[in-house]
Design an enzyme around this catalytic site. Structure first.
Site, mmCIF file in Angstrom:
data_model
loop_
_atom_site.group_PDB
_atom_site.id
_atom_site.type_symbol
_atom_site.label_atom_id
_atom_site.label_comp_id
_atom_site.label_asym_id
_atom_site.label_seq_id
_atom_site.Cartn_x
_atom_site.Cartn_y
_atom_site.Cartn_z
ATOM 1 N N CYS A 3 4.444 -1.537 -88.506
ATOM 2 C CA CYS A 3 5.072 -0.664 -87.501
ATOM 3 C C CYS A 3 5.074 0.796 -87.972
ATOM 4 O O CYS A 3 4.787 1.702 -87.199
ATOM 5 C CB CYS A 3 6.511 -1.056 -87.245
ATOM 6 S SG CYS A 3 6.819 -2.816 -87.152
ATOM 7 N N ASP A 4 5.447 1.033 -89.218
ATOM 8 C CA ASP A 4 5.761 2.396 -89.654
ATOM 9 C C ASP A 4 4.791 2.989 -90.671
ATOM 10 O O ASP A 4 4.838 4.187 -90.940
ATOM 11 C CB ASP A 4 7.172 2.409 -90.291
ATOM 12 C CG ASP A 4 8.242 1.995 -89.289
ATOM 13 O OD1 ASP A 4 8.036 2.236 -88.083
ATOM 14 O OD2 ASP A 4 9.261 1.432 -89.712
ATOM 15 N N CYS A 60 9.020 -2.794 -92.005
ATOM 16 C CA CYS A 60 7.794 -3.209 -91.307
ATOM 17 C C CYS A 60 6.681 -2.203 -91.538
ATOM 18 O O CYS A 60 6.644 -1.149 -90.899
ATOM 19 C CB CYS A 60 8.065 -3.378 -89.815
ATOM 20 S SG CYS A 60 6.594 -3.838 -88.883
#
Ligand code: NDP
Length: 315
Positions: free
Chosen positions: A140-141, A137
C-alpha cells in the site's frame, strides 16, 4: 422475523458482498461493527492514500473509499447496524446472531467478513508516527515519495516481513530487516531470496524499543536481545510485519479454521465448513490481503450465498 442474509463486517469485502446481495433483492442486514476489529470500515480506515485500488488514477483516501462503498450499498437497500456481533450460533437453523446492543437476529445465510487486525508493537512512540513513517502494508505505502531512496526498516521474521522487505527493496536505498531472534520463521525460499539480496541486511536479535523523530519518523532505537546493547538506526520508514490476527473470536470455534487461524473455505469458493455460512476478505485470506482481493471475495461470497439461498429456499 428471519433475515435472508446477514453480513458481518464492513470492510471492502462485507460492503461489496452487500452491494451484490442488495442488488439481488436479498435486502441484507450488515453489521458494520463498532469497536471490534478496530473501527467500522476495516483497515482502509487507518490508511491515508490508497493508490492501488483500480479506478482511481490519482489514488483515493482510505476513508473516502469506504464511505463511497457504504453509500453505494445503502443506495441498493442494505440496512446497516453499527454494533459488534458478540456471538453466533451456527448449530441451529436459522442461524442466530447476537449483537452488542443486546438484540438477537436470525438469518438463513451468513457472510463473515470481519477481516484481520495487524498486530502492533503497542508503544507510545508508535502511535505518534503511524502513517508518518510507520506502516503495516508495504504494497500500500512502499511507493510513497517519503520512502524513495531512503533507508527503511522492516520488523518481523515471518513470510510477510520478508515479502515486505523484497517489495520495499525496489524503492528504498537500503532495507534493514529487524528480527528478534537469530533465525527466521519465514519459508526457506523467501529466506534465500532475502539473505542474498544486496539491498537487504538482517539485523539479528534486535527489537525496536522506541520510534524516533520530530513530525516524521527519522529512526528507531534498537535493543540487542542477547547483550542488551542499545543502538540507533536512521530510517525514513518502519514497516511492521509482526503478524495478523484474524477476527474470529465471536465464532467460538464453530467453524473449521486453517492452520494459521483463518476461516477455512472450500478451494475456489467462499463456502465454509458450515453449509449456508460464507466467508470473504482477510478473515479467510492470509495470502493476498488487499482491498481489491477482499472486494473480489466479498462478491464471490454474495454470489455463493445467492445461489445457495435459491437452491435451498427458492428465494
Ligand atoms: P508470522 O506469525 O508468521 O510472523 C510474525 C513475525 O513477527 C515472527 O517472525 C515473529 O517473531 C515476529 N514478531 C511477532 N511479534 C513481535 C514483536 N512484538 N516484536 C518483534 N517481532 C515480533 O506472521 P506473518 O504475517 O509473517 O505470516 C502469517 C501466516 O501467513 C504464516 O503462516 C505465513 O507463512 C503466511 N504467509 C504466507 C504468504 C505466502 O504464502 N505468500 C505471505 C505472507 C504470509 P518470532 O519468529 O520470534 O516469533
Amino acid at each position: 422475523m428471519n433475515e435472508k442474509l446477514i453480513i458481518i463486517g464492513s470492510g471492502p469485502s462485507g460492503l461489496t458482498a452487500s452491494i451484490y446481495a442488495s442488488r439481488a433483492n436479498l435486502t441484507p442486514l450488515l453489521f458494520e461493527g463498532f469497536a471490534a476489529g478496530g473501527i467500522p470500515g476495516g483497515q482502509l480506515m487507518i490508511t491515508s492514500m490508497v493508490e492501488n485500488y483500480p479506478g482511481f488514477r490519482d489514488g483515493i483516501g482510505g476513508q473516502k473509499l469506504m464511505a463511497e462503498m457504504r453509500a453505494q450499498s445503502i443506495r441498493f437497500g442494505t440496512r446497516i447496524i453499527t454494533e459488534d456481533v458478540e456471538s453466533v450460533n451456527l448449530s441451529t437453523r436459522p442461524f442466530v446472531v447476537n449483537s452488542s446492543g443486546g438484540a438477537t437476529y436470525q438469518s438463513l445465510a451468513l457472510i463473515l467478513a470481519t477481516g484481520a487486525t495487524a498486530r502492533r508493537m503497542d508503544m507510545p512512540s508508535e502511535k505518534k508516527f503511524f502513517n508518518r513513517g510507520i506502516s503495516a502494508c508495504a504494497v500500500c505505502d512502499g511507493a510513497l515519495p517519503m520512502f524513495r531512496n531512503k533507508p527503511i526498516a522492516v520488523i518481523g521474521g515471518g513470510d510477510t516481513a520478508l515479502e515486505e522487505a523484497m517489495h520495499l527493496a525496489k524503492f528504498g536505498s537500503k532495507i534493514y530487516l529487524i528480527h528478534r531472534r537469530n533465525s527466521l520463521r519465514a519459508s526457506k525460499i523467501m529466506q534465500e531470496r532475502v539473505l542474498k539480496h544486496e539491498k537487504i541486511q538482517v539485523l539479528w536479535n534486535k527489537i525496536v524499543v522506541e520510534f524516533l523523530g520530530e513530525t516524521l519518523l527519522a529512526g528507531v532505537r534498537l535493543q540487542d536481545t542477547q547483550t542488551g546493547e542499545i543502538t540507533t538506526l536512521e530510517v525514513a520508514g518502519a514497516f511492521e510485519a509482526i503478524g495478523h490476527q484474524p477476527n474470529t473470536s465471536f465464532l467460538s470455534n464453530q467453524l473449521t479454521l486453517n492452520e494459521a487461524g483463518y476461516i477455512y473455505t472450500h478451494p475456489g469458493t467462499t463456502m465454509t465448513s458450515v453449509e449456508g455460512v460464507f466467508a470473504g476478505g482477510d478473515v479467510h485470506d492470509f495470502r493476498y490481503r488487499q482491498a481489491v482481493t477482499a472486494a473480489g471475495t466479498g462478491c464471490m461470497a454474495a454470489l455463493d450465498a445467492q445461489k445457495w439461498l435459491a437452491e435451498k429456499f427458492g428465494i
